[in-house]
Enzyme design. Structure first.
Site, PDB file in Angstrom:
ATOM      1  NE  ARG A  79      -3.997  -2.085   1.965  1.00 35.02           N
ATOM      2  CZ  ARG A  79      -3.898  -3.092   2.826  1.00 35.02           C
ATOM      3  NH1 ARG A  79      -3.025  -3.034   3.802  1.00 35.02           N
ATOM      4  NH2 ARG A  79      -4.693  -4.126   2.714  1.00 35.02           N
ATOM      5  CE  LYS A 121      -0.448  13.754 -15.448  1.00 38.43           C
ATOM      6  NZ  LYS A 121      -0.672  14.257 -16.819  1.00 38.43           N
ATOM      7  CD  GLU A 130       7.455  15.654 -23.233  1.00 37.92           C
ATOM      8  OE1 GLU A 130       6.844  16.686 -22.920  1.00 37.92           O
ATOM      9  OE2 GLU A 130       6.898  14.547 -23.390  1.00 37.92           O
ATOM     10  CE  LYS A 132       5.509  17.220 -14.826  1.00 41.32           C
ATOM     11  NZ  LYS A 132       5.584  15.975 -15.540  1.00 41.32           N
ATOM     12  CD  GLU A 181      -3.707  16.120 -16.667  1.00 45.99           C
ATOM     13  OE1 GLU A 181      -2.515  15.841 -16.489  1.00 45.99           O
ATOM     14  OE2 GLU A 181      -4.371  15.740 -17.633  1.00 45.99           O
ATOM     15  NE  ARG A 197       0.728  16.750 -13.766  1.00 45.03           N
ATOM     16  CZ  ARG A 197       1.391  15.956 -12.950  1.00 45.03           C
ATOM     17  NH1 ARG A 197       1.087  15.918 -11.675  1.00 45.03           N
ATOM     18  NH2 ARG A 197       2.377  15.195 -13.406  1.00 45.03           N
ATOM     19  CG  ASN A 211      -1.144  16.047 -20.887  1.00 41.78           C
ATOM     20  OD1 ASN A 211      -0.093  15.430 -20.741  1.00 41.78           O
ATOM     21  ND2 ASN A 211      -2.145  15.950 -20.047  1.00 41.78           N
ATOM     22  CG  HIS A 228       1.556  14.953 -24.323  1.00 43.50           C
ATOM     23  ND1 HIS A 228       2.294  16.103 -24.478  1.00 43.50           N
ATOM     24  CD2 HIS A 228       2.325  14.139 -23.557  1.00 43.50           C
ATOM     25  CE1 HIS A 228       3.436  15.990 -23.821  1.00 43.50           C
ATOM     26  NE2 HIS A 228       3.485  14.806 -23.260  1.00 43.50           N
ATOM     27  CG  HIS A 254      -0.697  10.189 -25.639  1.00 44.37           C
ATOM     28  ND1 HIS A 254      -1.312  10.552 -24.479  1.00 44.37           N
ATOM     29  CD2 HIS A 254       0.626  10.148 -25.363  1.00 44.37           C
ATOM     30  CE1 HIS A 254      -0.406  10.732 -23.527  1.00 44.37           C
ATOM     31  NE2 HIS A 254       0.782  10.511 -24.050  1.00 44.37           N
ATOM     32  CG  HIS A 272       6.391  10.151 -24.893  1.00 39.50           C
ATOM     33  ND1 HIS A 272       5.022  10.005 -24.974  1.00 39.50           N
ATOM     34  CD2 HIS A 272       6.599  11.233 -24.091  1.00 39.50           C
ATOM     35  CE1 HIS A 272       4.434  10.943 -24.266  1.00 39.50           C
ATOM     36  NE2 HIS A 272       5.370  11.710 -23.711  1.00 39.50           N
TER      37      HIS A 272
END
Ligand code: NAD
Ligand code: GLY
Length: 361
Positions: free
Chosen positions: A121, A143, A185, A227, A237, A241, A245, A248, A252, A265
């Site tokens: 956990r 993330k 990036e 960032k 997000e 936030r 992206n 992206h 993606h 990427h």
């Protein structure tokens, strides 16, 4: 010299340390929990280059330091690789105090962060990013995820590291194609948040491509500052936030359609940023000179600017699964002026035109 960028999300606070030789510098690891076990999670490519250096340093903090080598590549950001981390932790008798060190790029970092969030956990983890992309983006902000056959990063959780150590020396062994993908990036932060930084990138691009350490240090520092500021306002997000992206949504779709690993990427994000800048121009939010500047900088990097011809329908269907989509409506990160970003839907005709131009340019 070590640069420090603090991150404060309200619930989590940690430092990003940036500099050359940090793996070997005891100061980088001060304050880490002095637990019995530490596991360096890395991959088969990075382990022979950097794992020994890190392991040697960590033996002064932890009695038992083991190294787990995952298979390399985006195609292995999946359940079997994630399970192999849990197997290793259980087989080695790792307890709740065990610290995981993610030594690698975004793939290793995302999976280690995910594993640390789930094992018993939740156990602490440290990001030790070894790609430019991971140093400026994926290691910061918490993330974590693995991919699903039907979509990238679809299974994951938010889990902040307790520290990020960006040793610029590790970038010396990075293949040039990976360095360039990471630059995409870095470039991203200019149009969405800091036009002066974009001016600087245009001026210093040759130094960055030649891996000048001072130029890299500034690029990593400024990217992390931006960032950290965004993540500090909106860790989960819920709003701002999402601007991180930029590029992206298109990117993606390219990655998912071609199969993970075909385009890197950062390459997909670079091409996606050009498409998103074009969309912003169609919506009257930026001018043609901004599109030109974005294209120029990507071309100078050697990043792909022509999108793969998947057909407009395939792009729209893939983008409909984007995490920003709401009730089936695709939402794009667009430039709301040069140096600001916003998230909004766009008319299908506009998006279709952008896609058609991108596949033929
Ligand atoms: P990567 O982790 O696959 O690393 C790229 C390649 O470089 C790999 O082959 C790796 O083995 C190799 N490598 C890494 N460091 C090296 C070094 N120092 N020397 C030699 N080789 C080295 O790719 P990446 O570009 O770092 O990360 C991409 C991943 O990050 C994607 O899965 C993406 O979804 C994720 N990502 C996550 C976030 C986030 O916020 N969590 C943000 C951006 C990207
Ligand atoms: N890379 C996007 C984010 O961290 O939110």
């Amino acid at each position: 010299m070590t640069l420090t960028v603090p991150v404060d999300t309200g619930l989590a606070r940690y430092d990003i340390r940036i500099g050359a030789g940090l793996l070997r510098d005891p100061a980088s690891w001060e304050g880490m929990p002095p637990s019995r076990h530490a596991v360096i999670v890395t991959n088969v490519t990075i382990a022979p280059l950097w794992a020994q250096t890190l392991a040697q340093m960590l033996t002064s903090l932890h009695r038992q330091v083991s190294v787990l080598e995952l298979p390399d590549g985006e195609a292995h950001k999946d359940w079997p690789a994630l399970n192999s981390i849990f197997d290793h932790l259980l087989q080695s008798g790792c307890d709740r105090q065990t610290v995981l060190y993610a030594l690698g790029g975004g793939v290793v970092g995302d999976m280690t962060g995910f594993a640390a969030g789930c094992y018993m956990r939740g156990i602490p983890f440290v990001q030790v990013p070894t790609t430019l992309l991971a140093q400026v983006d994926s290691s910061v902000g918490g993330k974590t995820a693995i991919n699903h056959r039907l979509g990238k990063n679809m299974i994951g959780l938010f889990n902040q590291p307790i520290r990020v150590v960006c040793d610029l020396d590790t970038l010396r062994t990075l293949p040039q194609r990976e360095l360039v993908a990471g630059l995409a990036e870095v470039i991203k932060y200019g149009p969405i948040a800091d036009p002066v930084f974009f001016d600087w990138i245009e001026r210093e691009l040759d130094a960055l491509l030649a891996r000048d350490v001072q130029a890299l240090a500034h690029a990593v520092q400024r990217s992390c500052e931006i960032k950290a500021q965004v993540v500090g306002q909106d860790e989960r997000e819920g709003g701002v936030r999402a601007i991180l992206n930029f590029g992206h949504t298109f990117g993606h779709a390219i990655e998912t359609a071609l199969g993970y690993g075909q385009w890197l990427h950062g390459e997909a994000v670079g091409c996606g940023m050009l498409m998103a800048t074009d969309l912003s121009m169609q919506l009257g939010l930026v001018g043609p000179q901004h599109l030109e500047r974005m294209r120029d900088v990507l071309v100078r990097c050697g990043l792909p600017t022509r999108a793969p011809d998947l057909g407009v329908a395939a792009y729209l269907s893939l983008m409909g699964r984007d995490k920003k989509a709401q009730a089936g409506e695709i939402r794009f990160v667009v430039l709301d002026g040069w140096g600001r970003a916003a998230v909004r839907p766009a008319p299908d005709e506009c998006v279709s035109e952008v896609i058609q131009r991108a596949v033929t340019r």
